[in-house]
Scaffold this motif. Structure first.
Motif, PDB file in Angstrom:
ATOM      1  N   PRO A  76       0.808  -1.228   0.000  1.00  0.00           N
ATOM      2  CA  PRO A  76       0.000   0.000   0.000  1.00  0.00           C
ATOM      3  C   PRO A  76       0.838   1.273   0.000  1.00  0.00           C
ATOM      4  O   PRO A  76       0.340   2.352  -0.301  1.00  0.00           O
ATOM      5  N   ASN A  77       2.137   1.179   0.308  1.00  0.00           N
ATOM      6  CA  ASN A  77       3.017   2.349   0.299  1.00  0.00           C
ATOM      7  C   ASN A  77       3.788   2.489  -1.015  1.00  0.00           C
ATOM      8  O   ASN A  77       4.725   3.284  -1.100  1.00  0.00           O
ATOM      9  N   ASP A  78       3.396   1.734  -2.034  1.00  0.00           N
ATOM     10  CA  ASP A  78       4.034   1.813  -3.353  1.00  0.00           C
ATOM     11  C   ASP A  78       3.860   3.241  -3.899  1.00  0.00           C
ATOM     12  O   ASP A  78       2.746   3.774  -3.912  1.00  0.00           O
ATOM     13  N   TYR A  97       1.514   2.825  -7.369  1.00  0.00           N
ATOM     14  CA  TYR A  97       0.188   2.223  -7.254  1.00  0.00           C
ATOM     15  C   TYR A  97      -0.446   2.396  -5.871  1.00  0.00           C
ATOM     16  O   TYR A  97      -1.578   1.981  -5.674  1.00  0.00           O
ATOM     17  N   GLY A  98       0.259   2.987  -4.924  1.00  0.00           N
ATOM     18  CA  GLY A  98      -0.226   3.050  -3.551  1.00  0.00           C
ATOM     19  C   GLY A  98      -1.561   3.741  -3.372  1.00  0.00           C
ATOM     20  O   GLY A  98      -2.436   3.250  -2.677  1.00  0.00           O
ATOM     21  N   GLY A  99      -1.764   4.884  -3.973  1.00  0.00           N
ATOM     22  CA  GLY A  99      -2.989   5.636  -3.747  1.00  0.00           C
ATOM     23  C   GLY A  99      -4.036   5.448  -4.833  1.00  0.00           C
ATOM     24  O   GLY A  99      -4.963   6.235  -4.932  1.00  0.00           O
TER      25      GLY A  99
END
Length: 173
Positions: free
Chosen positions: A91-93, A96-98
């Motif tokens: 999720p912190n990518d 792609y994270g957000g």
């Protein structure tokens, strides 16, 4: 021209006014199309139209570049969506994270559509290459000489001071 024989029956003698410098080769267009089908640009080389070969390879190269680039983008989005379905995504990518799942699906569809369109364009360039070689080989066998000319004309009408445009087809005997 009409001539008469001893029996007083007219005989029609037709003289062909077209003089062909080279014999007609019916297989030349098929040969050029076959060569272009085997290797793009080879039919143009057979027709001695060498200047067309870089254009063909530039068009094929650019369209193939977009096929490869869009396929890479499609695979990246697909892999991220698979990771999200498996629960192994980060999720912190930073890329792609957000982004929501629906946006990834939309981006994947867009990349797939662009890839497919690039494949179609590559195929069209390949077909145009073959058709060009065939048509060019056909047109090379026409007798075009200096007696036949087609030129645009421009004249000024002296009465009402308007411009007249036209196209004239001339044949000198």
């Amino acid at each position: 021209m009409v001539a008469q024989t001893n029996n007083e029956q007219p005989i029609l003698i037709i003289k062909d006014s077209l003089q062909v410098d080279q014999p007609y080769n019916a297989l030349a267009p098929a040969k050029a199309a076959f060569y272009s089908a085997v290797l793009p640009g080879l039919g143009q080389a057979y027709n001695k139209k060498y200047w067309k070969i870089p254009i063909i390879y530039a068009g094929m190269g650019v369209s193939l570049y977009f096929v490869i680039d869009n396929n890479k983008t499609y695979n990246q989005h697909r892999d991220e969506y698979k990771r999200r379905l498996n629960g192994t995504n980060d999720p912190n990518d930073p890329f792609y994270g957000g982004i929501s799942n629906q946006r990834i699906i939309d981006a994947q569809r867009l990349a797939q559509r662009n890839r497919d369109l690039s494949i179609v364009i590559t195929g069209l360039i390949y077909i145009i290459n073959i058709v060009d070689a065939n048509v060019d080989a056909h047109l090379m066998q026409f007798n075009v000489n200096e007696n036949l000319s087609l030129k645009p004309e421009y004249k000024l009408n002296q009465f009402d001071n308007t411009h007249n445009y036209g196209l004239s087809l001339n044949y000198k005997f």
